[in-house]
Design an enzyme around this catalytic site. Structure first.
Site, short mmCIF file in Angstrom:
data_model
loop_
_atom_site.label_atom_id
_atom_site.label_comp_id
_atom_site.label_asym_id
_atom_site.label_seq_id
_atom_site.Cartn_x
_atom_site.Cartn_y
_atom_site.Cartn_z
N SER B 21 82.18 37.24 19.40
CA SER B 21 81.18 37.64 20.31
C SER B 21 79.78 37.80 19.42
O SER B 21 79.90 39.16 18.85
CB SER B 21 81.33 38.41 21.13
OG SER B 21 80.18 38.51 22.30
N CYS B 130 79.54 48.35 23.11
CA CYS B 130 78.33 48.08 21.97
C CYS B 130 77.99 49.19 21.51
O CYS B 130 77.42 50.14 22.51
CB CYS B 130 77.01 46.75 22.39
SG CYS B 130 75.65 46.30 21.79
N VAL B 191 88.15 44.85 16.59
CA VAL B 191 87.61 45.94 16.68
C VAL B 191 85.59 45.11 16.51
O VAL B 191 85.78 44.37 16.20
CB VAL B 191 87.12 47.09 15.67
CG1 VAL B 191 88.39 48.08 15.32
CG2 VAL B 191 86.43 46.36 13.89
N THR B 193 81.64 46.65 16.27
CA THR B 193 81.07 47.63 15.26
C THR B 193 81.15 49.38 14.96
O THR B 193 81.10 49.76 15.82
CB THR B 193 79.48 46.91 15.11
OG1 THR B 193 78.35 47.40 16.13
CG2 THR B 193 79.16 45.15 14.90
C1 LIG Z 1 74.74 40.90 14.81
C2 LIG Z 1 76.05 40.39 15.93
C3 LIG Z 1 75.86 40.89 16.89
C4 LIG Z 1 76.67 41.03 17.69
N1 LIG Z 1 76.87 41.07 19.06
C5 LIG Z 1 78.33 41.23 20.02
C6 LIG Z 1 77.87 40.94 21.29
O1 LIG Z 1 77.18 40.80 22.18
N2 LIG Z 1 79.22 41.43 22.19
C7 LIG Z 1 80.33 42.05 21.36
O2 LIG Z 1 81.35 42.20 22.08
N3 LIG Z 1 80.29 41.88 20.01
C8 LIG Z 1 78.83 41.93 19.19
N4 LIG Z 1 79.63 41.82 17.93
C9 LIG Z 1 80.51 41.98 17.21
C10 LIG Z 1 81.49 41.16 16.86
O3 LIG Z 1 81.56 40.82 17.63
C11 LIG Z 1 82.95 41.88 15.87
O4 LIG Z 1 83.54 42.65 16.90
C12 LIG Z 1 82.11 42.60 14.63
O5 LIG Z 1 81.38 42.17 14.18
C13 LIG Z 1 83.34 42.56 14.12
O6 LIG Z 1 83.55 41.62 12.99
P1 LIG Z 1 83.38 40.83 12.06
O7 LIG Z 1 83.26 42.09 11.08
O8 LIG Z 1 83.95 39.50 11.33
O9 LIG Z 1 81.80 40.33 11.91
C14 LIG Z 1 77.86 41.11 16.79
C15 LIG Z 1 78.12 41.49 15.81
C16 LIG Z 1 76.90 41.33 14.52
C17 LIG Z 1 76.97 41.31 13.91
#
Ligand SMILES: Cc1cc2nc3c(=O)[nH]c(=O)nc-3n(C[C@H](O)[C@H](O)[C@H](O)COP(=O)(O)O)c2cc1C
Ligand SMILES: Cc1cc2nc3c(=O)[nH]c(=O)nc-3n(C[C@H](O)[C@H](O)[C@H](O)COP(=O)(O)OP(=O)(O)OC[C@H]3O[C@@H](n4cnc5c(N)ncnc54)[C@H](O)[C@@H]3O)c2cc1C
Ligand SMILES: Cc1cc2nc3c(=O)[nH]c(=O)nc-3n(C[C@H](O)[C@H](O)[C@H](O)COP(=O)(O)OP(=O)(O)OC[C@H]3O[C@@H](n4cnc5c(N)ncnc54)[C@H](O)[C@@H]3O)c2cc1C
Ligand SMILES: Cc1cc2nc3c(=O)[nH]c(=O)nc-3n(C[C@H](O)[C@H](O)[C@H](O)COP(=O)(O)O)c2cc1C
Ligand code: FES
Ligand code: FES
Lengths: 258, 303, 303, 258
Positions: B21, B130, B191, B193
């Site tokens: 997401s 979030c 997880v 962030t």
């Molecule tokens: C730009 C950005 C926007 C995100 N927006 C959301 C969001 O709207 N809802 C959510 O649950 N997680 C959001 N996340 C978190 C990601 O879904 C994910 O949990 C997190 O980035 C860790 O995974 P990754 O390291 O593969 O990116 C966002 C991450 C990024 C980088």
């Protein structure tokens, strides 16, 4: 939305244009889609420690026969530096084509193109592609000194070239917004297009807005994805926060909250 | 041929590779690059009840092997989604899961009720993690009572698959996972962030308008993997794993640690076609290792 | 000339660049590369009351922009230190701070009492945050009561500078910082390593003998920086900052966020002379930015 | 302890020895300290994304006139692969000299040197530096096939060369521990030295221990720092867990808990 691609290109040329700007031309194995002035590519920086994301660069030239895309890269930080060190023959991964182009001028329009720094790239591209007669097109290029200017003489067949330098070493002395074509003649243009540093864009927009001239500027907001999913590159507009990478990078100044 | 199918509660995924997401928009943006039917599913951009402008620019900063974002759930609100986006994507032949966000429990409930009406959205991901919003968001996800309350209330109004997305910014993530399991969550995803910060030493200013933001990307992978492993060992419900996955090996590591399905997040910024590549490489791996079904990888860490 | 001197409670550091515990041995190893008198100080390898063999091999795994370690406080015990190591290093013209570890409060007390006798050790770093030991270690550091208890008891027997080293594996690190401040800590240092994990997808085994280990290096910098900023805003005592510092800009960022002194950890594995380079670059930065004293950088983030 | 250095060297040569092994020679600007067989250098891998730590490699040759250090790099994973792609003229950062050397043989000793894979490097170094007559030195090299062997004919002036390959394509068929010089003649040697994969070292140690011959092996435990501060590279010994990087990499097999 339009189809977009991720592909390895082969660098066919990388030549310095001056001390800090390089022209990088890269060839694709597959047929290129139509790419318009104002659109950009997102470039993977090879083998660079601690550079995680791609870097966006405006398209400067497209050669559909050779299947090449060119860009002008100015050394700003680590990523652009590294990119300018790439050698012919190396692979380079591009995401393309990204963003929206400038609105093409009408056949009878008189236009002013203003480029600052590496912002000249899309301006020259537009000059070439506009389909207008040289008499209809003025290009105003700004830089700090003569040495910072890129040689664009070959574009004199598409447009009348004007220069501004902060130290007066080429063309008129001062910023582009102080240059005579800008100060005196603004209302003779039907459309103004500009690309360059944020400060320059704002200065141009302010005057163009006051003069009520059509004006499009290209923005360089920080980007993470480049294709509209991360919402990091937003610019406040009359329609809310818009993505510079998909709703832009070209915006009509009347849309912006400047 | 190998069998890539996997189930999370009632949700059948054709393969375990889905998109996270906030990093895949509303799936249509990815359709510019590949056929959405190829991947297991899309966890759509976080939605809220009403339009949200999100935080001010600048919203991102690059960090070593990762990035910080401070988007702050910018979205046009659920009604806009239902009217303008849902019709366009509802026939994608893949799972579409909506990521649900609220400032209050009432928000979560109202949002869920609206989502419940959408036939082709068979699950929600309840985002209680979030880090980029002032109210709600992570506040619910970092304590057991908060996480329990939201889960319980949403569960009351939602019968389809309820996946609760956990925050890594906690002392004991298994405790939170068990808490939401206890309130009827069908799965947990983790997880989100990590709360981080970047400063420009030259200007002496924070790089994000919000000072702090959410860290994602390969930098966080070791911590995310540990958390997935801990949670998978602590709960009986399925685990959806993510955090820095950049290639098939990373995805497999998360499955070995206990994830039934994985999400590719930030990695798509580098290469939007990566999820497709990972599916192919996962198949290759399974053939090479003679693994018949992905289910034979899940939780199969050898210790 | 610029003034690099900085004080943490009673401890005068000739400059704010010190070396982190567990990554600079007992300082002598670094003396093979540079004159120890150049740097602000050394936080010596974690000591325990008795000899500890540490964990089994393998103890480390490389990760994106970082590494995991599972050393587990291998050391020969405080008596060996006092007899064999202390005499060799005690005349280094720099601050030597001993990193103190226990499985029980009694261990911490007994250890501190012995350290108290050492003239040239003018401070201890109370490690309640080691993630690599089965007993004690991080267990004390992740709850307020645990952190308070150890701090209180050690404080009773120690008059010199008491720095408590905090674990980042918590929901709210400022809360823990305030708790130890309340029990008389003279300073806090943070962060210790993040609990992480690495798996080899090919062998399907964990890469560390202990399955999980501590993550350090630039990967964690954004989170560590955020925590230093939060803690510096929460307590009145000085903060010693660390986590992924690789160059002068990183060190300056930590100071801007509120650290009086910084520790260089994992970075020395890449370049053991880095602390010296960072001191030089810090001076250059201060000259360039017309900053007279490092004290004018501490906490000076512009927001 | 001995003074150690971190410095940029210039690569003066990088040549393939066979499909997977490369000889890399690098020159220092400063006078080299004494470096002995068994000691190693810790090498920064340039421009490699996601490679964080240095990689340790045994010293193969030192030329004090030219100020060069050479090493034999076998492609194992990403770091070694990247390193073998380095071009002459590039800078390469080394931490050196690290670790302890083999115990030099006495003037009258008869010695057997056993190298597996890139483990030949310190063995050849030792053969050259031992000061012994060729008649006193046997070198036994093991590899999978003939193609995996590195050409070491030039060392026939220092030692008698023996080969073992798993497929029998060069020398005797089988592992080094099945080779005749090892099986039949073990007790004629005063000292055995070995460097190679863990399994090979353990097999050699087992037999040498049983035969009660002096035997030193060089270990390749995973390292983070290489100079004794991280305690990641430990090997259990009679004296407790010792650091392979400072107490080793050379160990007498009687010290080890094998
Ligand atoms: C730009 C950005 C926007 C995100 N927006 C959301 C969001 O709207 N809802 C959510 O649950 N997680 C959001 N996340 C978190 C990601 O879904 C994910 O949990 C997190 O980035 C860790 O995974 P990754 O390291 O593969 O990116 C966002 C991450 C990024 C980088
Ligand atoms: C749509 C678009 C088109 C562009 N076209 C061109 C082009 O044709 N030619 C060209 O040379 N450049 C162009 N740029 C800018 C280019 O992307 C940046 O110069 C480049 O990303 C900098 O990367 P770096 O690694 O060198 O800098 P970094 O090391 O990442 O940063 C150095 C400093 O520059 C700042 N910075 C980095 N990127 C930007 C940015 N986009 N805007 C403002 N500040 C920034 C950073 O905050 C930092 O302070 C374009 C940008 C966009 C968004
Ligand atoms: C003291 C010492 C001397 C050495 N001398 C030489 C030499 O002269 N020539 C040479 O070619 N190599 C030598 N090595 C081994 C060399 O350091 C590794 O091959 C190299 O670090 C691998 O890096 P990589 O990035 O290619 O592998 P990675 O991509 O990091 O790893 C690939 C795989 O190999 C494993 N691996 C990595 N390093 C080691 C290791 N040290 N031991 C066992 N498994 C490992 C990893 O766990 C992984 O499974 C030496 C090692 C040591 C400790
Ligand atoms: C190999 C290794 C051993 C460590 N040992 C200790 C220790 O004994 N005591 C301690 O308080 N911290 C120890 N640490 C943690 C560091 O002191 C530091 O807090 C952490 O590594 C974060 O900083 P860095 O990213 O700069 O390394 C160790 C870290 C590493 C990598
Ligand atoms: S850069 Fe991601 S939405 Fe524009
Ligand atoms: S590698 Fe760090 S102690 Fe040996």
């Amino acid at each position: 939305m339009a189809k977009k691609f991720v592909a390895d290109f082969v660098v066919v040329d990388n030549k310095p244009l001056n001390a800090t700007n390089f022209l990088i031309k890269a060839r694709s194995n597959s047929v290129l889609p139509t790419i318009l002035p104002g659109q950009f590519v997102n470039v993977e920086i090879n083998d660079a420690k601690e550079i995680f994301l791609r870097r966006p660069f405006s398209v400067f030239e497209v050669d559909y026969n050779q299947n090449t895309i060119s860009m002008i890269v100015k050394i700003l930080g680590r990523g652009s530096k590294k990119l300018t060190e790439i050698e012919a023959g190396c692979n380079i991964s591009l995401v393309y084509p990204l963003g929206k182009s400038f609105t093409y001028p009408a056949a009878t329009d008189k236009v002013l193109l203003i480029g600052g720094g590496s912002g000249v790239a899309p301006m020259l591209f537009l000059a070439k592609e506009s389909g207008l007669d040289k008499t209809q097109v003025d290009i105003l290029l700004g830089a700090r000194t003569k040495e910072d200017h890129i040689d664009v003489e070959s574009y004199s067949k598409y447009a009348n070239l004007h220069y501004a330098t902060e130290d007066g070493s080429l063309g008129e002395k001062g910023f582009v917004t102080q240059h005579s074509v800008f100060v005196n003649d603004l209302n003779k243009y039907d459309k103004i297009y500009a690309c360059g540093p944020d400060g320059m864009m704002r200065a141009i927009a302010k005057v163009a807005k006051a003069a009520d001239v059509f004006c499009e500027v290209s923005l360089e907001n920080l980007m993470a994805c480049g294709f509209g999913v991360c919402l990091c590159c937003i610019e406040p507009t009359n329609k809310g926060n818009l993505c510079v990478c998909t709703d832009g990078p070209v915006f009509n100044i009347n849309e912006l909250k400047w | 041929m190998v069998d890539l199918k996997v189930k999370v509660h009632n949700l059948e995924f054709k393969n375990p590779i889905t998109l996270a997401s906030g990093t895949c928009g509303f799936a249509r943006e990815m359709a510019d690059f590949f056929d959405p039917a190829i991947v297991g599913g899309f966890f759509l951009k976080g939605s809220t009840l009403k339009n949200r402008d999100g935080n001010e620019y600048p919203r991102m900063a690059e960090t070593p092997s990762g990035m910080l974002n401070a988007v702050g759930l910018q979205n046009k609100g659920i009604d806009y989604f239902i009217e303008n986006i849902y019709p366009e994507i509802k026939d994608y032949d893949t799972q579409l899961i909506i990521n649900v966000n609220g400032s209050t429990v009432e928000d979560y409930i109202a949002l869920t009720e609206k989502v419940n009406e959408l036939d082709k959205i068979r699950g929600i991901e309840l985002n209680i993690s979030c880090p980029n919003v002032k109210e709600g968001g992570m506040a619910f996800g970092v304590s057991c009572p908060g996480a329990e309350m939201v889960t319980r209330e949403v569960r009351k109004v939602y019968d389809k698959t309820l996946i609760v997305k956990l925050s890594p910014n906690v002392t004991d993530i298994s405790e939170i996972a068990r808490a939401v399991e206890g309130q009827g969550a069908d799965a947990v995803s983790l997880v989100n962030t990590f709360l981080g910060m970047a400063i420009d030493a030259e200007t002496r200013k924070p790089k994000l308008s919000t000072i702090t933001g959410g860290l994602s990307g390969p930098a966080i992978k070791p911590i995310a993997l540990r958390m997935v492993w801990q949670v998978a060992n602590a709960v009986k419900i399925p685990v959806v794993g993510m955090g820095g996955i950049m290639n098939a090996a990373d995805a497999i590591e998360f499955m070995l640690a206990g994830a039934s399905v994985v999400q590719i997040g930030t990695a798509v910024f580098k290469d939007p076609t990566l999820p497709v590549q990972i599916i192919n490489e996962l198949e290759d791996y399974m053939l090479r290792h003679k693994v018949q079904s992905v289910n034979d990888l899940i939780g199969e860490l050898q210790i």
